[in-house]
Design an enzyme around this catalytic site. Structure first.
Site, short mmCIF file in Angstrom:
data_model
loop_
_atom_site.label_atom_id
_atom_site.label_comp_id
_atom_site.label_asym_id
_atom_site.label_seq_id
_atom_site.Cartn_x
_atom_site.Cartn_y
_atom_site.Cartn_z
N ARG A 260 0.92 -1.33 0.08
CA ARG A 260 -0.07 -0.02 0.14
C ARG A 260 0.81 1.23 -0.12
NH1 ARG A 260 -3.21 -1.79 4.83
NH2 ARG A 260 -4.66 -3.41 4.08
N ARG B 252 -3.88 6.21 1.10
CA ARG B 252 -4.49 7.19 1.75
C ARG B 252 -3.75 7.93 2.72
NH1 ARG B 252 -9.54 4.42 4.29
NH2 ARG B 252 -8.18 2.59 4.21
N ARG C 211 -8.59 11.23 -4.62
CA ARG C 211 -9.82 10.32 -4.22
C ARG C 211 -11.11 11.11 -4.00
NH1 ARG C 211 -10.00 5.48 -2.01
NH2 ARG C 211 -12.18 5.99 -2.40
N ASP D 93 -6.61 -3.53 -7.57
CA ASP D 93 -7.29 -3.97 -6.38
C ASP D 93 -7.54 -5.48 -6.53
OD1 ASP D 93 -8.92 -3.58 -3.71
OD2 ASP D 93 -10.11 -4.84 -4.95
N TYR E 291 -13.92 -13.89 0.15
CA TYR E 291 -14.57 -12.56 -0.13
C TYR E 291 -15.97 -12.93 -0.91
CZ TYR E 291 -11.26 -9.06 1.09
OH TYR E 291 -10.30 -8.32 1.65
#
Length: 376
Positions: free
Chosen positions: A52, A56, A65, A101, A178
């Site tokens: 990552r 963010r 974003r 992703d 998932y």
């Protein structure tokens, strides 16, 4: 940051560099510290990249974003390339990883994916029955995910010629979890119940996922990725016996099916009880989290490169503490060829950017080898 002009510059830079690719560039990439470490060859210093590393915690990313939803960003090759290149250049790391992703692959397989603000990914039509597995559309090629491949091509051309690019995907088990849970989970009750209840159906689901993933990862390499990371983020929820029976055959099949060949990093969290089994998958590099000491993990995985393993929360500490913890990991690696420094999981959103940059500089400085000249 204005995403359109910057993205245009990335695209223009890529086009300018498109004709410069040569055997010399391939040689630069293959002899970079990161690629040499993947092959357990001596390096002038310990290479470092961070999971990552585009995220963010970076103000530029947050500004972007605010204007562009997450899935839209993933599906815009120029913006994905911009985010990837910016992060690598800002941090000074030894490898970039494509911005994407791991759940993107589920959409062309027939699943309705949403990223709800504050709730993470949601699968609106989860797998709950044999009919759901039968209805899963196996990907015959990577065409439905061409936007990822375009992003890889743009990024590869825009990055420095000696900086490797990592492609990635989720592992069969993590993707299956998932799909069955319909999103994230704490105890994976639905996943394990599905796995125990019908072994044949479970194997059919993971086989279809593994074949689709192999095609996607192979296409990423063909598009310009020098290495691949397989994220098995949730596999640490399993016992060794369950891993051996329900997961190992499918992960091994996936790695064996990737072609053309490139180094494969196999990473999971909470996997201290699974390391010997993870080695059997055939991954070239085994990523470990902070819950096990690096030297103990390396002894258990044997003749494999290793990636890790600073606790991401350490980056909130003062710089002397960060330096001390990084030094401890480097000491445990003991200059042995094949160590790639990384966190034990991804950078947390609130992490101070300056601490991340400082960590990269610390690792480079503290791991310099005396034999640098002979290794370059």
């Amino acid at each position: 940051m204005s995403e359109e002009p910057k993205a245009k510059r990335i695209s223009e830079r890529a086009r300018e560099l498109e004709e410069t690719a040569s055997f010399a560039q391939i040689d630069l990439l293959q002899n970079s510290p990161f690629m040499r470490a993947c092959r357990r060859e001596p390096t002038p210093y310990t290479p470092i990249w961070l999971m990552r590393q585009a995220g963010r915690y970076m103000p530029e990313y947050r500004l972007l974003r605010e204007r562009v939803p997450f899935l839209e960003l993933c599906k815009s090759p120029e913006l994905a390339a911009e985010v990837t290149v910016n992060a690598a250049e800002r941090l000074g790391v030894d490898a970039a990883i494509i911005f994407a992703d791991l759940l993107l692959i589920v959409e062309p397989m027939g699943f309705r994916l949403e990223y709800a603000k504050g709730d993470g990914p949601i699968i609106h039509n989860p797998v709950r029955s044999a009919q759901d597995v039968e209805g899963l559309r196996e990907m015959e090629d990577a065409a439905p995910l061409d936007y990822v491949l375009q992003a890889i091509r743009l990024t590869r051309r825009a990055l420095p010629q000696d900086l490797p690019l990592i492609g990635f995907a989720g592992a069969p088990f993590t993707l299956a979890s998932y799909l069955i849970e319909g999103g994230g989970s704490r105890n994976f009750m639905r996943t394990k119940t599905f796995m125990y209840s019908d072994e044949g159906l479970w194997n059919e689901l993971l086989s279809r996922l593994a074949r689709s993933l192999a095609r996607f990862l192979s296409a990423q390499i063909e598009a310009g990725a020098q290495a691949i990371q397989i994220f098995d983020s949730w596999v640490g929820t399993l016992s060794p016996d369950d891993y051996r029976k329900f997961v190992l055959p499918h992960t091994k099949s996936l790695i064996e099916s990737i072609s053309p060949r490139a180094p494969v990093i196999y990473f999971g969290t909470g996997t201290a009880g699974l390391l010997e089994l993870m080695r059997e998958t055939g991954g070239d590099v085994i990523g470990v989290d902070w819950r096990i000491q690096l030297d103990h993990a390396w002894q258990r995985i044997g003749e494999r490169a290793i990636m890790g393993n600073l606790d991401p929360v350490t980056l909130f500490a003062d710089l002397p503490i960060i330096r001390d913890r990084a030094r401890s990991i480097l000491d445990r690696a003991d200059n042995r060829p094949g160590h790639i420094f990384n966190l034990g999981h991804g950078i947390l959103p609130q992490t101070p950017v300056e601490n991340v940059v400082a960590l990269v500089e610390m690792v480079h400085e503290m791991s310099q080898r005396r034999e640098t000249r002979s290794m370059t």
